[in-house]
Design a protein around this motif. Structure first.
Motif, short mmCIF file in Angstrom:
data_model
loop_
_atom_site.label_atom_id
_atom_site.label_comp_id
_atom_site.label_asym_id
_atom_site.label_seq_id
_atom_site.Cartn_x
_atom_site.Cartn_y
_atom_site.Cartn_z
N TRP A 1 -3.70 20.90 7.19
CA TRP A 1 -2.51 21.33 6.72
C TRP A 1 -2.56 22.15 5.49
O TRP A 1 -1.70 22.46 4.96
N ALA A 2 -3.84 22.49 5.05
CA ALA A 2 -3.91 23.21 3.61
C ALA A 2 -3.18 24.63 3.94
O ALA A 2 -2.38 24.82 2.82
N TRP A 3 -3.19 25.23 4.70
CA TRP A 3 -2.43 26.57 4.91
C TRP A 3 -0.89 26.33 4.99
O TRP A 3 -0.02 27.14 4.24
N ARG A 4 -0.36 25.19 5.81
CA ARG A 4 0.88 24.86 5.72
C ARG A 4 1.61 24.46 4.14
O ARG A 4 2.59 24.95 3.88
N LEU A 5 0.77 24.09 3.52
CA LEU A 5 0.86 23.34 2.24
C LEU A 5 1.16 24.85 1.30
O LEU A 5 1.98 24.75 0.61
N ALA A 6 -0.05 25.53 1.51
CA ALA A 6 0.31 26.81 0.78
C ALA A 6 1.46 27.57 0.96
O ALA A 6 1.94 28.10 0.14
N THR B 1 4.38 26.03 -0.26
CA THR B 1 4.67 26.35 -1.78
C THR B 1 5.33 27.47 -2.05
O THR B 1 6.11 27.69 -3.08
N VAL B 2 4.85 28.70 -1.35
CA VAL B 2 5.48 29.80 -1.42
C VAL B 2 7.08 29.78 -1.07
O VAL B 2 7.89 30.40 -1.76
N CYS B 3 7.32 28.71 -0.41
CA CYS B 3 8.76 28.74 0.14
C CYS B 3 9.46 28.41 -1.22
O CYS B 3 10.84 28.75 -1.16
N PHE B 4 9.07 27.64 -2.07
CA PHE B 4 9.89 27.30 -3.49
C PHE B 4 10.16 28.90 -3.96
O PHE B 4 11.43 28.66 -4.51
N GLY B 5 9.30 29.68 -4.08
CA GLY B 5 9.95 30.82 -4.52
C GLY B 5 10.80 31.67 -3.80
O GLY B 5 11.98 32.36 -4.20
N ALA B 6 10.44 31.64 -2.55
CA ALA B 6 11.60 32.49 -1.55
C ALA B 6 12.96 31.72 -1.55
O ALA B 6 14.10 32.16 -1.50
N PHE B 7 13.07 30.29 -1.74
CA PHE B 7 13.98 29.37 -1.89
C PHE B 7 14.65 30.06 -3.27
O PHE B 7 16.09 30.18 -3.32
N ALA C 1 3.52 22.24 -8.03
CA ALA C 1 2.91 22.37 -6.85
C ALA C 1 2.05 23.69 -6.46
O ALA C 1 0.96 23.57 -6.08
N GLY C 2 2.43 24.73 -7.32
CA GLY C 2 1.51 26.08 -7.11
C GLY C 2 0.16 25.62 -7.77
O GLY C 2 -0.84 26.23 -7.17
N HIS C 3 -0.04 25.01 -8.85
CA HIS C 3 -1.16 24.99 -9.48
C HIS C 3 -2.18 24.19 -8.45
O HIS C 3 -3.46 24.47 -8.44
N TYR C 4 -1.79 23.29 -7.72
CA TYR C 4 -2.42 22.43 -7.02
C TYR C 4 -2.84 22.71 -5.76
O TYR C 4 -3.79 22.46 -4.86
N LEU C 5 -1.55 23.55 -4.81
CA LEU C 5 -1.64 23.84 -3.67
C LEU C 5 -2.06 25.27 -3.10
O LEU C 5 -2.20 25.54 -2.04
N LEU C 6 -1.78 26.15 -4.08
CA LEU C 6 -2.23 27.53 -3.88
C LEU C 6 -3.71 28.02 -3.82
O LEU C 6 -4.25 27.58 -4.74
N PRO C 7 -4.05 28.77 -2.78
CA PRO C 7 -5.49 29.12 -2.83
C PRO C 7 -5.77 30.31 -3.85
O PRO C 7 -4.68 30.99 -4.28
N ARG C 8 -7.11 30.37 -4.41
CA ARG C 8 -7.40 31.41 -5.13
C ARG C 8 -7.41 32.64 -4.50
O ARG C 8 -7.92 32.70 -3.11
N THR C 9 -7.34 33.73 -5.00
CA THR C 9 -7.46 35.21 -4.41
C THR C 9 -8.82 35.52 -3.90
O THR C 9 -9.80 35.25 -4.72
N ARG C 10 -9.13 35.78 -2.78
CA ARG C 10 -10.33 36.24 -2.04
C ARG C 10 -10.38 37.78 -1.94
O ARG C 10 -9.43 38.25 -1.44
#
Length: 486
Positions: free
Chosen positions: A40-45, A48-54, A214-223
């Motif tokens: 569920w890594a992508w769902r967690l990411a 987390t983005v939904c916090f900003g959207a919210f 949440a963003g620190h631990y759940l968001l992926p680094r940029t590739r």
């Protein structure tokens, strides 16, 4: 002398700590292995983005409910108070694309987390603002944080989701926006009626702190970061001048208090700056807006449709509270009625992907949503402006927009190269900011020019015209007949 030289070259014991701090502030940190490898890594990411959207949509839908209290506390006109929204939106529009460009180069996760920090701190400052001018200034700072979040939100979602899940991921993000919109009127109405308008901004602070962790631990680094390039600062200035001049002219026409001739001057300035902006983008080596990208396939029409969609979404958030205040409704009652719009949006954003036929592509879905917007606004215009009837067209409008916006955004983002995802996301959100600002200004102008319920009906007709334009962009364009000559 030797002792003095030895002391001069003695290593600074604080240097390693400074390098560590600099690394922490300028480098994206990886997710823990347990998070990165989880199914569920992508769902967690995306969550987390939904916090900003919210947060962004909660703020947008709450602020319109403070207008009456702000006019009373600061002894200002509606045209003056609307700049609490417009200053935020104008700064957001000017910054989204350059921030997206910076994020493509330096890392989307890093910029997104900085956005949370700035937005949260500025929200606290807005709640403490001593004057209307100070509040407008803090809203500009808040917009800087919002730009850092919003320019990266779509890119983080689309780059985190696996193939085939992009539309679902964007639907989840749209649902986060919708929940913020849905809670905004109710929470905002309750806060304004009990604790006062300052707490409308203070509610962002605890959400922002949780989102940072949440963003620190759940968001992926940029590739796949893009190569560094110069940002078109002149283009940013011209875009800001054009949008500010146009909306300020609308505000003057709406009763801001400046001389009448300034409307023509501001419109002329906006037109000149807009013309110069387009010419510069066509000639600049590193344009702020890639005009060739806009002309390719679905991107240009999709961005125009998105602008219309968000204009139709936010216009009623200004119109309905004003109309209901004329009829003596309380802020809490107004918030409850207004909630029908974002609740419908949330339901459609989360369920349309499963309820509509799987054979329907995003073009057909966006066409259905745009047609629903037209139908809802026809009802809103035709029905009497009565509190008991308003929730029905508002709910239908929300359902239509929740179908239209995710499908339309998917069409745009699929047409943009992955290395330009941050720039593309910035363009998507820039059109959202422009649509929101134009919706606020257009409704305010209509209410000022036509008194009473006639002004409300004029505003609804204006929104209907933009919904028709959104529908027109989804219709198939006739292809030119083939040339039969050699």
């Amino acid at each position: 002398m030797a002792l003095s030289e030895h002391r001069q070259h003695r290593p600074d014991p604080s240097a390693p700590r400074l390098r560590t701090l600099r690394t922490l502030l300028t480098t994206e940190r990886p997710r823990p292995d347990a998070v990165r490898e989880h199914p569920w890594a992508w769902r967690l990411a995306v969550g987390t983005v939904c916090f900003g959207a919210f947060m962004g949509q909660l703020d947008a839908s709450i602020v319109t409910l403070t207008y009456h209290s702000l006019r009373t506390d600061f002894h200002s006109s509606l045209a003056g108070v609307e700049w609490v929204s417009l200053a935020y939106l104008l700064a957001l529009v000017a910054l989204l694309v350059p921030v997206g460009r910076l994020s493509d180069v330096h890392g989307r996760k890093l910029m997104y987390l900085y956005g949370f920090a700035v937005f949260t701190a500025a929200s606290a400052a807005c709640g403490l603002a001593p004057t209307l001018a100070a509040l407008v200034g803090f809203r500009v700072v808040q917009a800087v944080g919002a730009a850092l979040m919003q320019a990266n939100s779509v890119a983080l979602v689309t780059t985190s989701a696996p193939p085939g899940k992009m539309r679902s991921a964007l639907g989840i993000q749209a649902a986060g926006q919708a929940i913020g919109l849905a809670l905004g009127p109710t929470v905002g109405g309750a806060l304004v009626a009990t604790l006062g308008w300052r707490w409308v901004f203070g509610v962002n602070v605890p959400i922002g702190i949780v989102a940072l962790v949440a963003g620190h631990y759940l968001l992926p680094r940029t590739r796949g970061c893009a190569r560094a390039g110069r940002i078109d600062a002149t283009g940013v200035l011209l875009l800001a001048t054009a949008t500010t001049g146009a909306l300020l002219a609308l505000s003057v026409a709406s009763g801001l208090g400046l001389p009448g001739w300034s409307t023509a001057v501001l419109l002329g300035l906006a037109g000149l700056a807009g013309w110069a902006f387009v010419r510069r983008q066509a000639r600049c080596a590193n344009p702020l807006v890639d005009l060739a990208l806009l002309r390719s396939g679905r991107i240009g029409p999709g961005l125009l449709a998105g602008l219309c969609g968000y204009l139709v979404l936010f216009g009623p958030l200004v119109l309905v509270p004003v109309v209901l205040s004329w009829h003596g409704a309380t802020p809490l009652a107004t918030g409850l009625i207004l909630t029908a719009l974002p609740v419908g949006f949330a339901l459609a954003a989360t369920t349309a992907d499963r309820l509509l036929p799987t054979s329907w592509d995003d073009t057909r879905r966006s066409r259905l949503g745009a047609a629903g917007c037209v139908a809802a606004l026809v009802l809103l215009t035709a029905l009497p402006q009565h509190a008991a009837l308003l929730p029905y067209p508002l709910a239908l409008l929300g359902l239509a927009l929740g179908t239209f916006i995710p499908a339309n955004n998917t069409l745009v983002m699929r047409a943009i190269p992955s290395t330009s995802a941050g720039t593309g996301g910035g363009m998507v959100n820039m059109t959202r900011g422009l649509g929101t600002a134009i919706g606020v200004a257009a409704v305010t102008l209509a209410l000022h020019l036509v008194p009473g319920d006639g002004g409300a009906r004029t505003a609804a007709l204006t929104l209907l015209a933009f919904a028709v334009l959104a529908l027109a962009t989804t219709l198939p364009r006739q292809r030119p007949a083939p040339d039969l000559q050699d």
